[in-house]
Design an enzyme around this catalytic site. Structure first.
Site, PDB file in Angstrom:
ATOM      1  N   ALA A   1       0.844  -1.196   0.000  1.00 52.57           N
ATOM      2  CA  ALA A   1       0.000   0.000   0.000  1.00 52.57           C
ATOM      3  C   ALA A   1       0.880   1.247   0.000  1.00 52.57           C
ATOM      4  CB  ALA A   1      -0.909  -0.004   1.227  1.00 52.57           C
TER       5      ALA A   1
ATOM      6  N   LYS B   1      12.571   6.708  20.808  1.00 50.62           N
ATOM      7  CA  LYS B   1      13.244   5.435  21.035  1.00 50.62           C
ATOM      8  C   LYS B   1      13.472   5.203  22.528  1.00 50.62           C
ATOM      9  CE  LYS B   1      15.432   5.751  16.514  1.00 50.62           C
ATOM     10  NZ  LYS B   1      16.568   6.353  15.792  1.00 50.62           N
TER      11      LYS B   1
ATOM     12  N   GLY C   1      19.341   3.246   7.851  1.00 45.59           N
ATOM     13  CA  GLY C   1      19.587   2.737   6.506  1.00 45.59           C
ATOM     14  C   GLY C   1      18.528   1.717   6.121  1.00 45.59           C
TER      15      GLY C   1
ATOM     16  N   GLY D   1      17.951   0.698  14.319  1.00 45.82           N
ATOM     17  CA  GLY D   1      18.107   0.018  13.029  1.00 45.82           C
ATOM     18  C   GLY D   1      18.287  -1.469  13.159  1.00 45.82           C
TER      19      GLY D   1
END
Lengths: 431, 431
Positions: free
Chosen positions: A46, A206, A303, A135
């Protein structure tokens, strides 16, 4: 639930991370089938605009702008759109339909994590979000599972790659914040609107997620004291260097009596501390637990491919669980700790002042620190002349002091006629 | 299985780690109940001698010398006795009775892991062994779950605390191996019989366990090429230092074409490499994966409380699963890769030779290296006189070369009249 023949995956979002997740699901389908036990089929992606250009070529047939229909057809939903809405509504739709969800949406989880977790628990399905923090570095799973039998006392680390890149560049090149920010934007390390990173909000999200897991309690971003790096100058970086420190933006969650103090702030870290050698956009997180001692996790904090690796780890783990049967493990919030106010937090400080070059000024300032219970460890004075005016730059590093005491001290110091300006007040970690 | 009212735990072994697990189960029972959902009751501790003195005081009523009866009464078995038998038979007894097992027994797992895993899978129960590798550092769970959707290409690290302590001491003090070993034994860092550590067998067991999980295949300690540190001299350590290296005992598991090369050997690591700053008995493990990139995990690699933390993490995780229902996640061995022979392994080498101080010797040796396809990166010659005899110490660092080529080279070099002795041949990691 009987064992499924295959697992139909709906992917929401085809940005930096989403497109990499799509690539892995398609390219590594054999490997994923072998690890799960049944095939995982990407049934659709989507996106807002099905015609927009893509970083990774995706079959047009997979793209749809109707996320709701896609969710309803799927067994598992992977949400990588970011932002609060419509992500929140869509995740709730999936969870209420008994479908496990993998998300990397830190802003959403730091704000509405409890609501989403409650929906997951209520429906006995898993909500996984390793990709939301640091990450590719496995940090949430170690907190949740590996340390499930231990008592965590502190989590501290570099959790935002953009600000670490900027501070690292400032440290290496001596350049000013704004120039390095522009360079970071040019290189793709910082977004066009860098607010969330440089004001510390991303790291604060975080920190709220990490603190909730580490301390088995419910915290949101509103529980996090947050200072960004926009006021850090090239002069601060150089002064820190002269004193043997590096400036890092740290997220710190620590047990504090019966509460937890959660904060994000620029911090002086001794040059020999492992966090000082975390360069570029890398992340590193220290975890201290009563029995385990001190653990460190290090790796690429951002990344597309690294973050996609974390998403895929969550997906394969929960898909294995679907094949084996049994409910997802609910989040534990038994401790129900509260966040503590900053006033009581104790740390060391590095204070930079510009004062009149006059006899007695230094002694007077030292007296004010002492009167407020802030003990000075080192004081360094550098005299300079600017526009015919003689001044002294004072750099004071304190012993451990309460935040409230330091604030009161600075208010009085600021009111002195002999003090031209307070150049910086930065916390210090490490011995 | 319906939800149990409580979970009865049998503990086998009350040594360094076992006694700490008993302490945590008793002291932190409230916290463990909250995390699992039901109470965990330590129903007994099987020991060889119920009268022996204990590091941690344990109620006499808990101690038994009949492990079999204890296992039959328990819901979960925690095995911390070490050694192959009777540990193997006892774990199989528990697994075949449908009882999950937590073990920290690396020697057993590296030798009979497949048999134990098959018994666990056959009975749909979990066999967990995070404590078998790198103490408190969560490494097996990240390999198994966090990186379940990625392709690991290499795992490399310091996995034995005793040898790291010895090498670190040799590096710091310049002392000889035997003297440092005695000191390590006195301080409790090395056992009375240090063979398993200093010959590299302990690290080799861990490497076999890690390689099996990382590469979804079945490896035993027999697949591991193993060299210990007993031949490392103070002179080797000093020579390494002069060249900018530190000697570490590394365990390396790397994808090598269609196979996996698994080895433990002393290795020169550049001083600026993060592994070079792993001191004392600490462990650190690097994991390289296709999408995640390079991750690093660091922490205490041994010790009662840290290792007990890993045991408790496994226990709480699988007890939660028992409460929620559903089978344990079986180990994945779908890749079925084979271990590759050392001959084809390519690495850099540091070679130390003592030769006659005579014109042409150096050129002759350089020619032999070249003829065998081993390219020399640096060559350093130091002349010295001993007992009236003039000699030269040569230190040669090579570019990447195949193990078989290096071996052939050394055989020819060794046969030269002008070569008095081969002082050392040590692999080199890093740029």
């Amino acid at each position: 639930m009987s064992q499924p023949e295959k697992i139909k995956v709906a992917l929401l979002g085809a940005g930096n991370v989403g497109s990499q997740v799509a690539r892995i699901l398609l390219e590594d389908s054999d490997l994923i089938r072998q690890r799960i036990g049944v095939p995982a089929e990407l049934i659709g992606i989507a996106v807002r605009d099905t015609e927009a250009p893509r970083q990774v070529p995706l079959a047009a047939a997979l793209l749809t702008d109707d996320a709701e229909v896609l969710i309803d057809q799927a067994d598992v939903v992977i949400e990588l759109t970011g932002g609060i809405e419509p992500a929140r509504t869509r995740i709730l739709r999936a969870l209420h339909a008994g479908k496990p969800v993998v998300s990397g949406n830190k802003a959403l989880l730091a704000k509405h994590g409890q609501e989403l977790q409650a929906a997951a628990n209520q429906n006995g399905v898993q909500l996984s979000f390793e990709a939301a923090v640091a990450g590719a570095i496995p940090i949430l799973r170690p907190l949740r599972d590996s340390l499930a039998g231990d008592k965590i006392t502190r989590v501290l680390g570099i959790m935002n790659g953009t600000t670490n890149f900027i501070l690292d560049q400032m440290d290496t090149t001596g350049a000013q914040f704004n120039d390095v920010l522009k360079e970071a934007q040019r290189l793709g390390y910082a977004e066009a609107d860098p607010t969330a990173d440089i004001e510390g909000y991303d790291a604060a999200s975080k920190a709220a997620i990490v603190a909730s897991l580490a301390f088995h309690s419910e915290f949101t971003i509103d529980d996090v004291h947050c200072e960004g790096i926009t006021s850090i100058t090239a002069h601060d970086v150089q002064a820190a260097k002269d004193d043997g420190f590096v400036i890092k933006l740290l997220a710190i969650c620590e047990l504090d009596g019966d509460g937890v103090n959660i904060r994000v702030n620029p911090t002086l870290v001794p040059q020999e501390h492992p966090l000082a050698s975390v360069h570029d956009a890398y992340n590193a997180v220290f975890v201290e637990a009563e029995n385990a001692g001190e653990l460190m996790f290090y790796g690429p904090g951002a990344g597309g491919a690294p973050t996609a690796s974390a998403v895929m780890g969550d997906f394969v783990s929960l898909a294995r669980r679907m094949v084996l049967g049994g409910a997802g493990v609910p989040e534990s919030n038994h401790a129900a700790l509260q966040s503590t106010p900053m006033a009581a937090v104790v740390s060391r400080y590095s204070v930079g002042l510009i004062v009149e070059d006059k006899l007695g000024v230094l002694a007077n300032i030292a007296r004010i620190f002492a009167e407020h219970g802030v003990s000075i460890q080192t004081m360094r004075q550098t005299k300079f002349e600017k526009d015919g005016q003689f001044s002294a730059a004072l750099r004071i590093v304190t012993h451990q002091a309460a935040d409230s005491n330091l604030r009161k001290t600075m208010a009085v110091v600021d009111s002195l006629d002999a003090v031209r300006s307070i150049a910086s007040v930065i916390r210090v970690e490490g011995k």
